[in-house]
Write an enzyme that holds these catalytic residues in place. Structure first.
Site, PDB file in Angstrom:
ATOM      1  N   SER A 279     -42.747  33.053  33.134  1.00 52.75           N
ATOM      2  CA  SER A 279     -41.311  33.075  33.599  1.00 52.75           C
ATOM      3  C   SER A 279     -40.293  33.248  32.397  1.00 52.75           C
ATOM      4  O   SER A 279     -41.000  33.087  31.202  1.00 52.75           O
ATOM      5  CB  SER A 279     -40.909  31.504  34.275  1.00 52.75           C
ATOM      6  OG  SER A 279     -39.543  31.428  34.314  1.00 52.75           O
TER       7      SER A 279
ATOM      8  N   TYR B 141     -41.929  22.195  35.343  1.00 51.83           N
ATOM      9  CA  TYR B 141     -42.149  23.452  35.438  1.00 51.83           C
ATOM     10  C   TYR B 141     -42.001  24.442  34.292  1.00 51.83           C
ATOM     11  O   TYR B 141     -43.002  25.189  33.998  1.00 51.83           O
ATOM     12  CB  TYR B 141     -41.085  23.977  36.551  1.00 51.83           C
ATOM     13  CG  TYR B 141     -40.884  25.494  36.898  1.00 51.83           C
ATOM     14  CD1 TYR B 141     -41.984  26.008  37.851  1.00 51.83           C
ATOM     15  CD2 TYR B 141     -40.076  26.264  36.374  1.00 51.83           C
ATOM     16  CE1 TYR B 141     -41.997  26.883  38.314  1.00 51.83           C
ATOM     17  CE2 TYR B 141     -40.241  27.578  36.661  1.00 51.83           C
ATOM     18  CZ  TYR B 141     -41.005  28.102  37.751  1.00 51.83           C
ATOM     19  OH  TYR B 141     -40.994  29.463  37.995  1.00 51.83           O
TER      20      TYR B 141
HETATM   21  P1  NAI Z   1     -42.768  31.809  46.264  1.00 53.59           P
HETATM   22  O1  NAI Z   1     -42.596  30.471  46.622  1.00 53.59           O
HETATM   23  O2  NAI Z   1     -41.904  32.917  47.066  1.00 53.59           O
HETATM   24  O3  NAI Z   1     -44.303  32.389  46.436  1.00 53.59           O
HETATM   25  C1  NAI Z   1     -45.068  31.565  45.930  1.00 53.59           C
HETATM   26  C2  NAI Z   1     -46.566  31.712  46.830  1.00 53.59           C
HETATM   27  O4  NAI Z   1     -47.503  30.970  46.197  1.00 53.59           O
HETATM   28  C3  NAI Z   1     -46.520  31.105  48.043  1.00 53.59           C
HETATM   29  O5  NAI Z   1     -46.834  32.165  48.971  1.00 53.59           O
HETATM   30  C4  NAI Z   1     -47.476  29.727  48.121  1.00 53.59           C
HETATM   31  O6  NAI Z   1     -47.864  29.607  49.401  1.00 53.59           O
HETATM   32  C5  NAI Z   1     -48.300  30.291  47.119  1.00 53.59           C
HETATM   33  N1  NAI Z   1     -48.986  29.007  46.519  1.00 53.59           N
HETATM   34  C6  NAI Z   1     -48.009  27.771  46.194  1.00 53.59           C
HETATM   35  N2  NAI Z   1     -49.225  26.914  45.765  1.00 53.59           N
HETATM   36  C7  NAI Z   1     -50.244  27.369  45.803  1.00 53.59           C
HETATM   37  C8  NAI Z   1     -51.504  27.224  45.452  1.00 53.59           C
HETATM   38  N3  NAI Z   1     -51.805  25.852  45.039  1.00 53.59           N
HETATM   39  N4  NAI Z   1     -52.691  28.040  45.596  1.00 53.59           N
HETATM   40  C9  NAI Z   1     -52.437  29.221  46.055  1.00 53.59           C
HETATM   41  N5  NAI Z   1     -51.244  29.742  46.171  1.00 53.59           N
HETATM   42  C10 NAI Z   1     -50.017  28.531  46.331  1.00 53.59           C
HETATM   43  O7  NAI Z   1     -42.451  31.789  44.745  1.00 53.59           O
HETATM   44  P2  NAI Z   1     -42.080  33.250  43.900  1.00 53.59           P
HETATM   45  O8  NAI Z   1     -40.632  33.174  43.554  1.00 53.59           O
HETATM   46  O9  NAI Z   1     -42.795  34.414  44.416  1.00 53.59           O
HETATM   47  O10 NAI Z   1     -43.001  32.866  42.603  1.00 53.59           O
HETATM   48  C11 NAI Z   1     -44.282  33.348  42.152  1.00 53.59           C
HETATM   49  C12 NAI Z   1     -44.620  33.055  40.876  1.00 53.59           C
HETATM   50  O11 NAI Z   1     -43.504  33.681  39.838  1.00 53.59           O
HETATM   51  C13 NAI Z   1     -44.573  31.693  40.548  1.00 53.59           C
HETATM   52  O12 NAI Z   1     -45.622  31.171  39.626  1.00 53.59           O
HETATM   53  C14 NAI Z   1     -43.255  31.179  39.964  1.00 53.59           C
HETATM   54  O13 NAI Z   1     -43.163  30.090  39.019  1.00 53.59           O
HETATM   55  C15 NAI Z   1     -42.730  32.601  39.287  1.00 53.59           C
HETATM   56  N6  NAI Z   1     -41.501  32.699  38.881  1.00 53.59           N
HETATM   57  C16 NAI Z   1     -40.566  33.107  39.861  1.00 53.59           C
HETATM   58  C17 NAI Z   1     -39.016  33.209  39.537  1.00 53.59           C
HETATM   59  C18 NAI Z   1     -38.369  33.587  40.612  1.00 53.59           C
HETATM   60  O14 NAI Z   1     -37.277  33.851  40.335  1.00 53.59           O
HETATM   61  N7  NAI Z   1     -38.549  33.622  41.896  1.00 53.59           N
HETATM   62  C19 NAI Z   1     -38.718  33.343  38.328  1.00 53.59           C
HETATM   63  C20 NAI Z   1     -39.871  33.122  37.284  1.00 53.59           C
HETATM   64  C21 NAI Z   1     -41.300  32.849  37.564  1.00 53.59           C
END
Ligand code: NAI
Length: 253
Positions: free
Chosen positions: A144, A157
């Protein structure tokens, strides 16, 4: 040659691919010709079926990345079924409720570390063991912009996201001579279900972000997918141990 032509025939696994950034990345890999294993704790059945109906190779797989045995089982299954694993995007992550550090509970801290850090550790360990056997591969870990700077109320986090960069850098050194490239993607504020939930709980977050992002807008998941695809492609053959910020210039203000 375009990046999109270089994923033809590749076997790629993306975690957290039921939604947000992971879903956009799985879609991009599939549309670039790869066979994509879409791993998520919530099996992305409909998402994979939609891609398959469009003629792409996408396979849903239920896996909790915090469970090392489940991750091993998944990688074993991928290799048994498809013979190899060319690229992996370790992207699954969760947010901790926003509170000052001393108010985050042990349970919240432990679960955040289990998914956001140990989850990446578990995946890398089994991916690398397979990539060593087949003579190479590419891994991208989702950190991130919060892997490079602090943010209020997100101590657990942010600690994990910094640790993912340390893990990425060190592993890239360990395996560079073995043909395995390991990089990190550092998204800025991206419009996904995770970001929407954060904003819903605290609308001030959006106001602050929009004020502070030089690009004047949040990013789209597809803008992260383009960068991840490139990092996994032969066009990035000498890019290794890198933390690629895709954040609309947020962190360089
Ligand atoms: P999101 O919440 O929209 O999607 C995350 C996905 O990961 C979901 O489908 C969820 O079911 C899955 N997940 C959660 N726990 C899990 C587990 N234990 N095993 C397998 N799958 C699991 O999140 P988003 O925003 O798409 O984030 C994706 C990645 O990007 C994360 O690592 C997040 O920290 C990172 N990120 C996101 C940012 C943002 O602004 N959205 C900014 C910087 C980093």
């Amino acid at each position: 040659m375009k990046t999109t032509e270089t994923m033809e025939g590749k076997v790629v696994m993306v975690t957290g691919s039921a939604a947000g950034i992971g879903l956009a990345c799985a879609q991009a890999f599939a549309k670039a010709g790869a066979t994509v294993i879409m791993a998520d704790i919530n099996e992305p059945k409909e998402q994979a079926e939609k891609l398959a109906a469009e003629g792409f190779n996408a396979i849903p797989y239920r896996c909790d990345v915090s469970n090392a045995a489940a991750v091993k089982e998944m990688i074993d299954w991928i290799v048994a079924t498809y013979g190899r694993l060319d690229a992996a995007h370790n992207n699954a992550g969760i947010q901790t409720p926003q509170r000052p550090m001393a108010e985050i509970t042990d349970e919240e801290y432990n679960r955040t570390v289990a998914v956001d850090l140990t989850g990446v550790w578990n995946c890398m360990r089994y991916e690398i063991r397979q990539m060593l056997k087949q003579g190479g591969g590419a891994i991208v870990n989702t950190s991130s912009m919060g892997g490079t700077v602090g943010f209020p109320g997100q101590a657990a986090y942010i600690a994990c996201k910094h640790a993912v960069l340390g893990l990425t850098k060190t592993a890239s050194i360990d395996y560079a001579a073995k043909g395995i490239r390991i990089n990190a993607i550092c998204p800025g504020a991206i419009l996904t279900p995770m970001a929407a939930e954060l904003i819903q709980h605290n609308p001030q977050v959006e106001t602050d972000l929009l004020r502070d992002i030089p690009a004047g807008r949040m990013g789209r998941p597809e803008e992260i997918a383009d960068a991840v695809l490139w990092l996994c492609s032969p066009q990035a053959s000498y890019v290794n141990g890198h933390a690629l910020l895709v954040d609309g210039a947020y962190t360089v203000r």
